[in-house]
Design a protein around this motif. Structure first.
Motif, PDB file in Angstrom:
ATOM      1  N   THR A 233       0.813  -1.223   0.000  1.00  0.00           N
ATOM      2  CA  THR A 233       0.000   0.000   0.000  1.00  0.00           C
ATOM      3  C   THR A 233       0.842   1.265   0.000  1.00  0.00           C
ATOM      4  OG1 THR A 233      -0.198  -0.121   2.407  1.00  0.00           O
ATOM      5  CG2 THR A 233      -1.988  -1.066   1.114  1.00  0.00           C
ATOM      6  N   TYR A 234       1.911   1.282   0.780  1.00  0.00           N
ATOM      7  CA  TYR A 234       2.752   2.481   0.799  1.00  0.00           C
ATOM      8  C   TYR A 234       3.440   2.682  -0.540  1.00  0.00           C
ATOM      9  CZ  TYR A 234       2.197   3.856   5.663  1.00  0.00           C
ATOM     10  OH  TYR A 234       1.683   4.326   6.852  1.00  0.00           O
ATOM     11  N   LEU A 235       3.854   1.588  -1.154  1.00  0.00           N
ATOM     12  CA  LEU A 235       4.485   1.677  -2.470  1.00  0.00           C
ATOM     13  C   LEU A 235       3.474   2.144  -3.517  1.00  0.00           C
ATOM     14  CD1 LEU A 235       7.232   1.226  -3.788  1.00  0.00           C
ATOM     15  CD2 LEU A 235       6.557  -1.131  -4.265  1.00  0.00           C
ATOM     16  N   LEU A 236       2.269   1.604  -3.463  1.00  0.00           N
ATOM     17  CA  LEU A 236       1.220   2.003  -4.404  1.00  0.00           C
ATOM     18  C   LEU A 236       0.830   3.468  -4.218  1.00  0.00           C
ATOM     19  CD1 LEU A 236      -1.107  -1.147  -4.247  1.00  0.00           C
ATOM     20  CD2 LEU A 236       0.215  -0.377  -6.235  1.00  0.00           C
ATOM     21  N   ASN A 237       0.726   3.909  -2.975  1.00  0.00           N
ATOM     22  CA  ASN A 237       0.340   5.297  -2.720  1.00  0.00           C
ATOM     23  C   ASN A 237       1.436   6.281  -3.129  1.00  0.00           C
ATOM     24  OD1 ASN A 237      -2.298   5.030  -1.801  1.00  0.00           O
ATOM     25  ND2 ASN A 237      -1.667   4.615   0.292  1.00  0.00           N
ATOM     26  N   ILE A 238       2.687   5.897  -2.928  1.00  0.00           N
ATOM     27  CA  ILE A 238       3.787   6.759  -3.366  1.00  0.00           C
ATOM     28  C   ILE A 238       3.778   6.865  -4.879  1.00  0.00           C
ATOM     29  CG2 ILE A 238       6.299   6.813  -3.672  1.00  0.00           C
ATOM     30  CD1 ILE A 238       5.457   8.036  -1.091  1.00  0.00           C
ATOM     31  N   TYR A 239       3.544   5.738  -5.552  1.00  0.00           N
ATOM     32  CA  TYR A 239       3.460   5.756  -7.013  1.00  0.00           C
ATOM     33  C   TYR A 239       2.301   6.641  -7.465  1.00  0.00           C
ATOM     34  CZ  TYR A 239       2.543   4.223 -11.780  1.00  0.00           C
ATOM     35  OH  TYR A 239       2.307   4.210 -13.136  1.00  0.00           O
ATOM     36  N   ALA A 240       1.136   6.487  -6.823  1.00  0.00           N
ATOM     37  CA  ALA A 240      -0.034   7.288  -7.192  1.00  0.00           C
ATOM     38  C   ALA A 240       0.201   8.766  -6.935  1.00  0.00           C
ATOM     39  CB  ALA A 240      -1.249   6.804  -6.405  1.00  0.00           C
ATOM     40  N   LEU A 241       0.933   9.068  -5.857  1.00  0.00           N
ATOM     41  CA  LEU A 241       1.172  10.464  -5.479  1.00  0.00           C
ATOM     42  C   LEU A 241       2.074  11.182  -6.470  1.00  0.00           C
ATOM     43  CD1 LEU A 241       0.114  12.149  -3.158  1.00  0.00           C
ATOM     44  CD2 LEU A 241       2.170  11.589  -1.856  1.00  0.00           C
ATOM     45  N   LYS A 242       2.813  10.425  -7.273  1.00  0.00           N
ATOM     46  CA  LYS A 242       3.640  11.049  -8.306  1.00  0.00           C
ATOM     47  C   LYS A 242       2.776  11.665  -9.411  1.00  0.00           C
ATOM     48  CE  LYS A 242       7.741   8.122  -7.721  1.00  0.00           C
ATOM     49  NZ  LYS A 242       8.722   9.190  -7.510  1.00  0.00           N
ATOM     50  N   GLN A 243       1.556  11.160  -9.577  1.00  0.00           N
ATOM     51  CA  GLN A 243       0.661  11.647 -10.620  1.00  0.00           C
ATOM     52  C   GLN A 243      -0.546  12.410 -10.067  1.00  0.00           C
ATOM     53  OE1 GLN A 243       1.344  11.302 -13.874  1.00  0.00           O
ATOM     54  NE2 GLN A 243       3.232  10.192 -13.388  1.00  0.00           N
ATOM     55  N   LEU A 244      -0.911  12.149  -8.822  1.00  0.00           N
ATOM     56  CA  LEU A 244      -2.105  12.736  -8.232  1.00  0.00           C
ATOM     57  C   LEU A 244      -1.740  13.666  -7.086  1.00  0.00           C
ATOM     58  CD1 LEU A 244      -4.171   9.422  -7.930  1.00  0.00           C
ATOM     59  CD2 LEU A 244      -4.173  11.028  -9.863  1.00  0.00           C
ATOM     60  N   SER A 245      -2.616  14.629  -6.795  1.00  0.00           N
ATOM     61  CA  SER A 245      -2.398  15.505  -5.648  1.00  0.00           C
ATOM     62  C   SER A 245      -2.786  14.767  -4.372  1.00  0.00           C
ATOM     63  CB  SER A 245      -3.262  16.765  -5.771  1.00  0.00           C
ATOM     64  OG  SER A 245      -4.625  16.455  -5.563  1.00  0.00           O
ATOM     65  N   PRO A 246      -2.282  15.200  -3.202  1.00  0.00           N
ATOM     66  CA  PRO A 246      -2.674  14.560  -1.945  1.00  0.00           C
ATOM     67  C   PRO A 246      -4.185  14.559  -1.725  1.00  0.00           C
ATOM     68  CG  PRO A 246      -0.767  15.946  -1.597  1.00  0.00           C
ATOM     69  CD  PRO A 246      -1.240  16.216  -3.000  1.00  0.00           C
ATOM     70  N   THR A 247      -4.859  15.641  -2.124  1.00  0.00           N
ATOM     71  CA  THR A 247      -6.307  15.708  -1.923  1.00  0.00           C
ATOM     72  C   THR A 247      -7.040  14.704  -2.818  1.00  0.00           C
ATOM     73  OG1 THR A 247      -6.295  17.604  -3.435  1.00  0.00           O
ATOM     74  CG2 THR A 247      -6.417  18.070  -1.088  1.00  0.00           C
ATOM     75  N   THR A 248      -6.555  14.520  -4.047  1.00  0.00           N
ATOM     76  CA  THR A 248      -7.158  13.518  -4.932  1.00  0.00           C
ATOM     77  C   THR A 248      -6.941  12.121  -4.377  1.00  0.00           C
ATOM     78  OG1 THR A 248      -6.830  14.906  -6.889  1.00  0.00           O
ATOM     79  CG2 THR A 248      -7.174  12.555  -7.262  1.00  0.00           C
ATOM     80  N   LEU A 249      -5.725  11.852  -3.919  1.00  0.00           N
ATOM     81  CA  LEU A 249      -5.424  10.542  -3.333  1.00  0.00           C
ATOM     82  C   LEU A 249      -6.257  10.329  -2.071  1.00  0.00           C
ATOM     83  CD1 LEU A 249      -3.694   8.004  -3.508  1.00  0.00           C
ATOM     84  CD2 LEU A 249      -1.959   9.169  -2.141  1.00  0.00           C
ATOM     85  N   GLY A 250      -6.437  11.417  -1.303  1.00  0.00           N
ATOM     86  CA  GLY A 250      -7.230  11.314  -0.081  1.00  0.00           C
ATOM     87  C   GLY A 250      -8.669  10.924  -0.355  1.00  0.00           C
ATOM     88  N   ALA A 251      -9.187  11.295  -1.516  1.00  0.00           N
ATOM     89  CA  ALA A 251     -10.580  10.981  -1.854  1.00  0.00           C
ATOM     90  C   ALA A 251     -10.811   9.479  -1.984  1.00  0.00           C
ATOM     91  CB  ALA A 251     -10.977  11.679  -3.149  1.00  0.00           C
ATOM     92  N   PHE A 252      -9.762   8.729  -2.285  1.00  0.00           N
ATOM     93  CA  PHE A 252      -9.903   7.282  -2.436  1.00  0.00           C
ATOM     94  C   PHE A 252     -10.194   6.599  -1.101  1.00  0.00           C
ATOM     95  CE2 PHE A 252      -8.148   8.116  -6.537  1.00  0.00           C
ATOM     96  CZ  PHE A 252      -8.601   7.081  -7.337  1.00  0.00           C
ATOM     97  N   ILE A 253     -10.061   7.358  -0.021  1.00  0.00           N
ATOM     98  CA  ILE A 253     -10.348   6.791   1.294  1.00  0.00           C
ATOM     99  C   ILE A 253     -11.824   6.447   1.431  1.00  0.00           C
ATOM    100  CG2 ILE A 253     -10.945   8.821   2.693  1.00  0.00           C
ATOM    101  CD1 ILE A 253      -8.754   7.830   4.668  1.00  0.00           C
ATOM    102  N   TYR A 254     -12.677   7.037   0.558  1.00  0.00           N
ATOM    103  CA  TYR A 254     -14.109   6.733   0.601  1.00  0.00           C
ATOM    104  C   TYR A 254     -14.388   5.269   0.269  1.00  0.00           C
ATOM    105  CZ  TYR A 254     -14.363  11.838   0.162  1.00  0.00           C
ATOM    106  OH  TYR A 254     -14.184  13.177   0.331  1.00  0.00           O
TER     107      TYR A 254
END
Length: 300
Positions: A233-254
């Motif tokens: 999960t940490y590796l996936l989120n770091i990868y996602a954060l390279k393309q997405l903003s923290p707020t966009t990534l945070g929305a996936f928490i839903y």
């Protein structure tokens, strides 16, 4: 939409799905198999060993001296305070409560953005923040009914808010580092610092585990939390954060409450109640109101 963004969205979705399942799996291991702080030490130790081992097959990167303090801050908020508060809270509360309350992360990201990035908070966003926090307070103050393996639900729910706050700070701090360093470099140093921070906190509980007496069911669940919930999960989120903003990534928490509730009910680990449904509705509506029509400034 370019392919890198599509892969980032897939990575974020996969990470949220794993987190959703983790609420129940991790809960089932505490405290009979391992206590929360010992569990965190196992997680960061396993992740540190994994990332340092695979880093041998990747080019070495030099870290700028000015970035070391940010690395330590990321490790503290993202792999120490965040994890410790969540697992201690999970040992005291329930999987459904945890999955609902952590959806406050986008709201907390907005509040922190206002302080750190001076982003303006409109009246409707302010109402959303109030509604979301009110929903969390309902769970904390009125979710007093004891359940098996949930000895202090209000305190556990409060710790989930600490967890969500710490993780929001982590996303803000780590974003600039994702632009400068590879995911492997980030992870190996972040988990190394996390191991040093968590070692004195969790060593007693870690040492108390009777490792040789663990059965297959306990071992595969511990392995899931270390390899999937931590490493992957940490590796996936770091990868996602390279393309997405923290707020966009945070929305996936839903996605987490949906997965967590379905999984918890399916395996009989938790149940729904009118209070939880009402509090969840307050939180979800509050999060929606506080995050709609976000300005471009938020894409930091």
């Amino acid at each position: 939409m370019n392919k890198h963004r599509i892969f980032a969205l897939i990575a974020a979705t996969t990470a949220s799905t794993i987190y959703g399942i983790n609420h129940t799996i991790a809960k089932g291991l505490m405290p009979e198999v391992i206590n929360p702080f010992g569990f965190i030490l196992l997680r960061v130790m396993g992740a540190a060993v994994f990332f340092w081992a695979i880093s041998l097959f990747f080019p070495s990167e030099k870290i700028d001296r000015k970035d070391w303090l940010r690395f330590i801050g990321c490790a503290f908020f993202g792999m120490a305070l965040n994890m410790l508060a969540f697992f201690k809270g999970l040992s005291l509360s329930t999987p459904i409560n945890s999955s609902v309350i952590i959806t406050l992360s986008p709201v907390l990201l907005l509040v922190l953005s206002a302080f750190i990035l001076k982003e303006k908070i409109t009246l409707i966003k302010s109402f959303g923040i109030f509604l979301g926090l009110a929903g969390a307070l309902v769970l904390i103050l009125f979710g007093l009914k004891e359940q098996p393996n949930a000895p202090n639900i209000p305190m556990g729910n409060f710790l989930f808010i600490i967890n969500a706050t710490a993780y929001s700070i982590y996303l803000i701090l780590v974003k600039p580092l994702t632009k400068k360093y590879s995911s492997i470099t980030l992870m190996k140093f972040l988990f190394l610092f996390a191991l040093l921070i968590n070692l004195p906190i969790g060593i007693t509980e870690f040492s108390a585990v009777e490792w040789t007496r663990l059965g297959f069911d306990e071992v595969w669940k511990l392995g899931f939390v270390v390899l999937c919930t931590t490493v992957m999960t940490y590796l996936l989120n770091i990868y996602a954060l390279k393309q997405l903003s923290p707020t966009t990534l945070g929305a996936f928490i839903y996605l987490q409450p949906v997965i967590a509730v379905l999984f918890a009910i399916l395996v009989g680990a938790d149940s729904l109640s009118p209070l939880r449904i009402g509090a969840a509705a307050m939180i979800f509506i509050g999060v929606y109101l506080s995050t709609i029509k976000r300005s471009k400034k938020a894409a930091f």
